[in-house]
Design an enzyme around this catalytic site. Structure first.
Site, PDB file in Angstrom:
ATOM      1  CG  HIS A  77      -1.965  -1.026   1.389  1.00 21.20           C
ATOM      2  ND1 HIS A  77      -1.575  -1.965   2.423  1.00 21.20           N
ATOM      3  CD2 HIS A  77      -2.996  -1.004   0.972  1.00 21.20           C
ATOM      4  CE1 HIS A  77      -2.704  -2.773   2.426  1.00 21.20           C
ATOM      5  NE2 HIS A  77      -3.765  -2.390   1.403  1.00 21.20           N
ATOM      6  CG  ASP A  80       1.460  -1.231   3.508  1.00 23.77           C
ATOM      7  OD1 ASP A  80       0.684  -0.983   4.437  1.00 23.77           O
ATOM      8  OD2 ASP A  80       1.320  -1.960   2.691  1.00 23.77           O
TER       9      ASP A  80
HETATM   10  C1  GLO Z   1      -8.255  -6.676   3.221  1.00 24.48           C
HETATM   11  C2  GLO Z   1      -7.736  -6.705   1.923  1.00 24.48           C
HETATM   12  C3  GLO Z   1      -6.583  -5.916   1.743  1.00 24.48           C
HETATM   13  C4  GLO Z   1      -6.235  -5.848   0.456  1.00 24.48           C
HETATM   14  C5  GLO Z   1      -5.510  -4.733   0.384  1.00 24.48           C
HETATM   15  C6  GLO Z   1      -5.085  -4.565  -1.277  1.00 24.48           C
HETATM   16  O1  GLO Z   1      -9.191  -7.536   3.647  1.00 24.48           O
HETATM   17  O2  GLO Z   1      -7.549  -8.216   1.623  1.00 24.48           O
HETATM   18  O3  GLO Z   1      -5.234  -6.430   2.169  1.00 24.48           O
HETATM   19  O4  GLO Z   1      -5.962  -6.966  -0.444  1.00 24.48           O
HETATM   20  O5  GLO Z   1      -5.841  -3.371   0.627  1.00 24.48           O
HETATM   21  O6  GLO Z   1      -5.489  -3.865  -1.814  1.00 24.48           O
END
Ligand code: GLO
Ligand code: MG
Ligand code: MG
Length: 412
Positions: A77, A80
């Protein structure tokens, strides 16, 4: 057994891990298009009712650890790795430079970038909030992520619109909110076309990810099928650039057969990216490591994907359990998830070339001789014995999964 002193516990975990056997070398693991998310490795075990159980870890360490394990791709992200307040500022370029360096030094590639549009308080009313300023900010965020993606050499951008929904009824008008959300996806695609042209790179594949429950009470796009309808609704200016990132557990959560969801995405030509994990039906998003709960279903999912030539990433979007230490995250969680995936993938190849399954499938497709296509009784009896092959095929799949076809037997 007497109590195990703290300073001997890691050694014991490592010894038992190697006693388990069945692991692949980092070189073998790197041959698969498996990506490790920054957020999965950095997950500290926190949730509404859970305090963190693991310390924080930076992206340099995660990238290094993934490299040691043999995970060849990394996803993240925006927030992140870049603090919200630094997004789009000079500090962002400095961090992106550090990421590029860490990836290059460790031989990893960035496969996917995604925008966090669910955690920060600014998204309390979703990225498609009533306030125009919030929606403008959402456009900035997804466009900025596209730019970061091109800088890092990514090929995919993912959108999990976690907060697109509501807790209390009547405050939002669904069609309007969905139109506003489409504006953000359109802004990302438009910016992508510009940046890709400037950089001489292909545009990214934009992938929508659904989750049926949480963090909102009611979700406007709760399933991959709802997203297919959204993509085809006419609201998107570049529907050809937008596809799906289904997550195995997110579809299982609402009670779907994930394999059927994937089949519908394949038929629509929209299976771009796949989040792999495991869990239970009609529960919250437990994000367990792939194959730990439903290995037979996973085998079947991979048979489908292999037989249709799916060649996108398998993104390890799971959460190492709170009981696993940070040492354990890299010693147990990630290597075992990767190895179960590889085993199931190879096993799926075995299923596809299994002579018994092949002959049974061919026989079912040939059917019994048709004497009169309008005679239901005659058709029923012409196929009666052949249909037993359905159960035989299911048995054969379990045999392959458990190794029983190789004569594995228990003493009785
Ligand atoms: C949460 C999601 C999250 C997404 C991530 C990618 O439940 O799985 O992990 O995969 O935000 O956009
Ligand atoms: Mg996911
Ligand atoms: Mg999940």
């Amino acid at each position: 057994m007497s109590p195990i002193p703290e300073n001997q516990q890691q050694a014991m975990v490592s010894r038992l891990m190697s006693a388990c056997g069945g692991s692949y070398s980092p070189e073998t693991r790197r041959k698969y298009y498996i990506s490790g998310p920054q957020w999965a490795a950095a997950y500290q075990g926190q949730a509404l009712f859970h305090a963190p159980t693991r310390p924080a870890i930076d992206f340099e360490s995660v990238i290094r650890k993934y490299s040691d394990i043999g995970i060849g791709y990394w996803s993240t992200h925006d927030t992140d790795v870049i603090p919200t307040e630094a997004l789009g500022k000079p500090a962002q370029a400095e961090i992106v430079g550090r990421i590029q360096k860490a990836l290059a030094e460790n031989g990893l590639q960035c496969s996917m970038v995604t925008t966090e549009t669910f955690y920060h308080a600014v998204w309390a009313a979703s990225p498609a909030a009533e306030a125009p300023g919030v929606r403008q900010y959402a456009n900035f965020r997804v466009q900025n992520t596209v730019e970061i993606g091109h800088e890092l050499g990514a090929n995919f951008a993912v959108y999990w619109p976690g907060s697109l929904g509501y807790y209390v009824q009547g405050a939002i008008e669904e069609t309007q909110t969905l139109r506003w959300y489409a504006d953000a996806i359109n802004a990302a695609c438009d910016r992508d076309i510009e940046v890709a042209a400037q950089k001489g790179r292909p545009t990214l594949k934009h992938c929508m990810e659904a989750k049926p429950f949480e963090p909102q009470a009611e979700i406007l796009l709760p399933t991959s099928d709802a997203m297919l309808a959204f993509i085809a609704s006419g609201l998107l200016t570049h529907p050809e650039m937008v596809g799906l990132n289904p997550e195995y557990l997110h579809e299982l959560m609402w009670g779907a057969a994930p394999r059927a969801v994937l089949a519908r995405a394949l038929l629509a030509g929209k299976l771009f990216h796949f989040d792999i994990n495991d869990g239970y039906r009609l529960k919250h998003d437990v994000d367990i490591g792939v194959g730990l709960v439903n290995p037979l279903d996973w085998l079947n999912v991979l048979v489908l994907l292999r037989s249709h030539g799916y060649n996108g990433p398998f993104n390890l979007d799971f959460k190492p359990p709170r009981t696993t230490s940070q040492f354990g995250v890299f010693e147990v969680s990630f290597p075992t998830a990767v190895d179960r995936f590889i085993t199931l993938w190879e096993m799926a190849g075995e299923v596809l070339s299994d002579p018994i399954i092949q002959e049974a499938t061919d026989a079912l497709k040939a059917g019994g001789p048709v004497t009169d296509p309008r005679d239901a009784e005659a058709l029923t009896s012409a196929n009666r014995e052949l249909l037993t092959l359905h159960e035989l095929i299911a048995h054969r799949l379990v045999q392959i999964l458990l190794g029983l076809h190789r004569g594995r037997a228990f003493s009785i």
